[in-house]
Design an enzyme around this catalytic site. Structure first.
Site: not given
Lengths: 582, 582
Positions: A217, A404, A488, A558
């Site tokens: 990515h 987004g 997480g 971030d």
């Protein structure tokens, strides 16, 4: 760049539909992805793979006899949701359990893990395995932190061939781990991909240079160098892999290896062959016998220009699993007999059952709160829509640029689910639970899982009975912060949304504890959140998380932290308007 | 762009070597290309395909059971030479004749035709077939002029499956023609490819626009339009193909078709699937039943961004040929049993015999002329090397940009062959014949064939006995002009090298006829050649040969005309230095 699309938000779904239309001989669609058209043979462990879209043939193109039994297909560069994975796993289950396999990325680890928990709770014995072949993503003594890239293929295949041979789930999982321990990949890149609808590539590499060790990515690599000749590229890749031999391989000479030279997207076959020519020579000089090499596009990243080399060091157990026949849309090996009708487990006629739609009704008091909760989610969706492009841009600095679009899909789905539940008489707790599930399912990715967790925790606190006090809300938010850290694995200071969520929760708790009304307390907490989000920008470059060439990395916060701060600010507007009386 | 290469001149050879190293199960290398590793079954017609490099998997990736028996592999975007094709055909020949198949391009038509002539003369029954599927390249009433693009695949496969079924050569050739008559392709492009070592793409399309009907080397299309959505692209392609049904198909409804959605290089699989989703819907709405579609990269053009749709309208004869099993590096269909040892014709142990190396010796007089001829070829090679990049640039305006590299390979090989022959005592005629063969074999492409023809004709005129007079040389050049027109089919005014060769020959003949010495006559003729070459620039834009977006097209001469003028000027320097005494 990616040029052929309709609405970018529909890209992954439409690509999957077209893939299925072209490959009905191999696959059929189910909720969340695809399974083998012929079904899973009864009594065979089902290997279900998955990950984001944009990596074709990973993951749907690797479903078929001798390889995966199903693939869960997420959005562009985003993990499939736990619900999608569960849907595919249930459709693929042949009665002998399921091994979920994926590359080692935070979002995938979260969602596949949650799916395994649910499947086990539902009586489907399920294990998980994350592939960690990319040597550039962490040092050898932290191999468990490494990413999965093209090494996905040989590890998936070893496990699937063991399943095909009738091995039980525990043994299939053990073989996956064994294959992974003997698989290493190393890659280089020359340019980033441009996602559907984006104007710019996810990252760039200066002309005449290459990035060493980049992920699929575009995650940061380990360095940059002059653009090599094809032979130099081969020498770099082979040397990198021969430097780090797995346990049990003391020297290259005399060993046998499966070899994959993988093109990331716009490195063409002829270029791969020119590089492979030298790779084959170098391995021969090192005394390594190459077994059934694969040269081509196997794990891609849209039109990213890059190439990676993967070696799986074979032993007596792994070699027959690598050379075993396979018949999938993208990979065929050996001779595979067409699956005879009747040998497969009965293919479910319909997609897996959806959630029971009987909606718990709330009390009048809670239904009033539910209207506020739905209004808050509407405000969240509006602010996310307004800032989606900005969030993507920020995420492209240190992430994969999908924040987004993922947030937009999640927030939009949560808004619709909340309104629907509120209109049908649900209490505030149920409204938030429905919104949580919709967000996680529709967004996928890490942020989808974490926002599902947040909304679920707050919903638990609100319940469907009482009109909540400010303290109740603050307790729910505090609980959300704890859950996000648990799920997480991030701590304060890691420059993630946790850096914002914890001070937000603490400030909210302190203010409500001191007697502030909810709106006033929330306002103060949102202020603390904004400051904390800005502070995540401070140390990014020093931490090595920023891309080498992102000019804007200095001072960029971030993305998950920034979006959380925006969202709590937007929710304050709703609280001011409607709940001053609380 | 193409980034991974070593010396660009070695790219095609190195890519072939790497391809072979990765695919030994399917293919083995022979002079000029590859043949099936298992050989051609005895008594089976051999289908030998071929063309330039840069189109993978066309052509080497389509060799294997059920598809081609061999592939002749030319340089980047250049036809293989007749000698290469002959080498592959002889290695593939299973005793029942050979069908040579290729796309309909001038260089391929020349070289495959010459190879067929030689093979037939050597007792190998050989037929040829050029695929013409691209509807954008000529109107329907001139279908024989059309280019071959992705329709190569279904036409090759129909013929090969017929061969596999034991049909004789005439029937295999008839089926090729039948499949071609029912195959149509239509493509669009968004950007051109950048060849190995080139700094710029072969052509560009303005951002947000697409070129309609572009060929696989970027040959001009039929128009330009706004960049479409994926659905609009599907609609354009399907509508284009449904508008021109082949003879025997009166309406789409009720018919069955093989469908290929082909990516040209950097259009990725996910994008192809998004487009295919709509293609499948549209064909269904039109009543067409899709049979075993192929969606992927099948005939490419390096990293060109483009997509084409191919339909082969099936009938009772063609459908089983399309669905018949095949097992090649790039395309596998159905179940194919591994070729059993012993069923194949004995695989030749060595590559086909090379030319008898016994060198005819020249007389003293002719050997003296041979030294001049070799010096002339050295001067030619030097001037071509000096101008190779410029020639490539000029060719990129109206051709495929390979003229410089092809001329450089040819001239360099001719120089070496001429020097070798001269040093070993050959006369001038033999020196030029050896140079001619080396040029054609090493350069491939149209220019290779034509320069081989020119040098051969002049060599015939000079012979190995006499010291030639100026008139002898002029006669040889005149003969060369006639042969080039016969072989290449171009006439004066077509803006090719013929526009230069004819006035050069005429001026040389007139001047020598009027008593000029050779050097003086040549000087005058070279002047005429220079003027004629410049004049080829005048009408290019009006003739529609220039690329739509080449800013430099106005005033750019034809590359072949320009290089011929440069070469005759360079040869004059040698004549001045050494043959004033003639």
């Amino acid at each position: 760049m990616t040029r052929l699309f309709n609405d970018p938000a529909d890209f992954a779904d439409e690509a999957l539909a077209g893939f299925v239309a072209a490959h009905r001989r191999w696959v059929r669609p189910v909720t969340g992805g695809v399974v083998r058209a012929a079904g899973t043979p009864a009594g065979q462990v089902a290997v279900v793979i998955g990950g984001g879209s944009g990596h074709y043939p990973a993951f749907s193109g690797l479903v078929g006899a001798g390889l995966a039994h199903g693939a869960a297909v997420g959005n562009v560069f985003a993990s499939p949701s736990a619900q999608q994975i569960r849907g595919v796993a249930k459709a693929a289950h042949g009665g002998a359990g399921v091994l979920l396999m994926y590359g080692n990325y935070a979002g995938d680890v979260l969602h596949f893990g949650q799916a395994a928990d649910r499947l086990n709770a539902e009586g489907v014995p399920t294990a998980t395995f994350a592939v960690t072949d990319d040597i550039s993503s962490a040092p050898a003594d932290q191999a468990a932190k490494r990413r999965g890239i093209a090494g996905d293929l040989p590890v998936f295949k070893a496990a699937a061939a063991a399943a095909e041979a009738g091995q039980p789930l525990a043994e299939v999982a053990r073989i996956a781990a064994h294959a992974n321990a003997r698989t290493r990949s190393f890659g280089i890149a020359f340019s980033g991909c441009t996602l559907p609808g984006a104007d710019e590539p996810l990252f760039t590499v200066p002309a005449g240079r290459m990035a060493v060790g980049l992920g699929i990515h575009g995650e940061p690599g380990i360095g940059e160098a002059v653009l090599p000749t094809a032979d130099e590229a081969a020498e770099l890749l082979v040397a990198g892999l021969l430097k780090e031999l797995p346990d049990g391989v003391t020297a290259p000479a005399g060993n046998r290896a499966a070899v994959i030279l993988n093109g990331l997207g716009s490195v063409k076959y002829e270029e791969l062959f020119v590089v492979y020519r030298r790779v084959a020579e170098l391995l021969q000089e090192a005394g390594v016998t190459v077994v059934e090499p694969e040269v081509g596009e196997l794990v891609t990243s849209f039109d990213m220009a890059g190439v990676s080399l993967t070696l799986t060091w074979l032993d007596a157990q792994l070699e027959p699993l690598w050379t075993a026949p396979a018949d999938t849309p993208a990979l065929r090996k050996g001779a595979v007999a067409p699956a005879a009708a009747g040998t497969a487990a009965a293919a479910p006629e319909s997609t897996p059952e959806t959630e029971d739609d009987a909606l718990p009704q709330g009390t009048a008091a809670s239904r009033e709160t539910a209207v506020t909760a739905a209004a808050a989610l509407r405000a969240v969706a509006a602010t996310v829509a307004e800032h989606a492009e900005e969030l993507g841009r920020i995420d492209a600095v240190a992430g994969d640029g999908d924040h987004g679009i993922g947030m937009l899909r999640g927030a939009t789905a949560a808004d619709a689910a909340a309104r629907d539940a509120a209109e049908r008489g649900a209490g505030a707790g149920t409204v938030l639970h429905r919104a949580a599930d919709a967000w996680a399912d529709r967004a996928g990715g890490t942020s989808g899982a974490l926002w599902g967790t947040i909304l679920h925790a707050v919903g638990d606190a609100l319940g469907d009975e009482e009109r909540p006090t400010a303290a109740t809300v603050a307790a729910g938010v505090t609980r959300a912060g704890e859950e996000v850290r648990r799920v997480g694995g991030a701590r304060v200071g890691d420059k993630t949304m946790v850096d914002v969520l914890v001070p937000f929760a603490d400030t909210l708790a302190a203010a409500t504890g001191a007697g502030d009304r909810l709106a006033a307390a929330w306002d103060r907490a949102a202020g603390a959140a904004g400051e904390a989000a800005a502070a995540t920008a401070d140390l990014l470059p020093q931490m090595g998380r920023a891309r080498p060439h992102a000019e804007k990395s200095l001072g960029t916060p971030d993305a998950g932290a920034h979006s959380l701060a925006l969202i709590v600010r937007a929710v304050h507007g709703v609280l001011s308007d409607t709940t001053e009386e609380h």
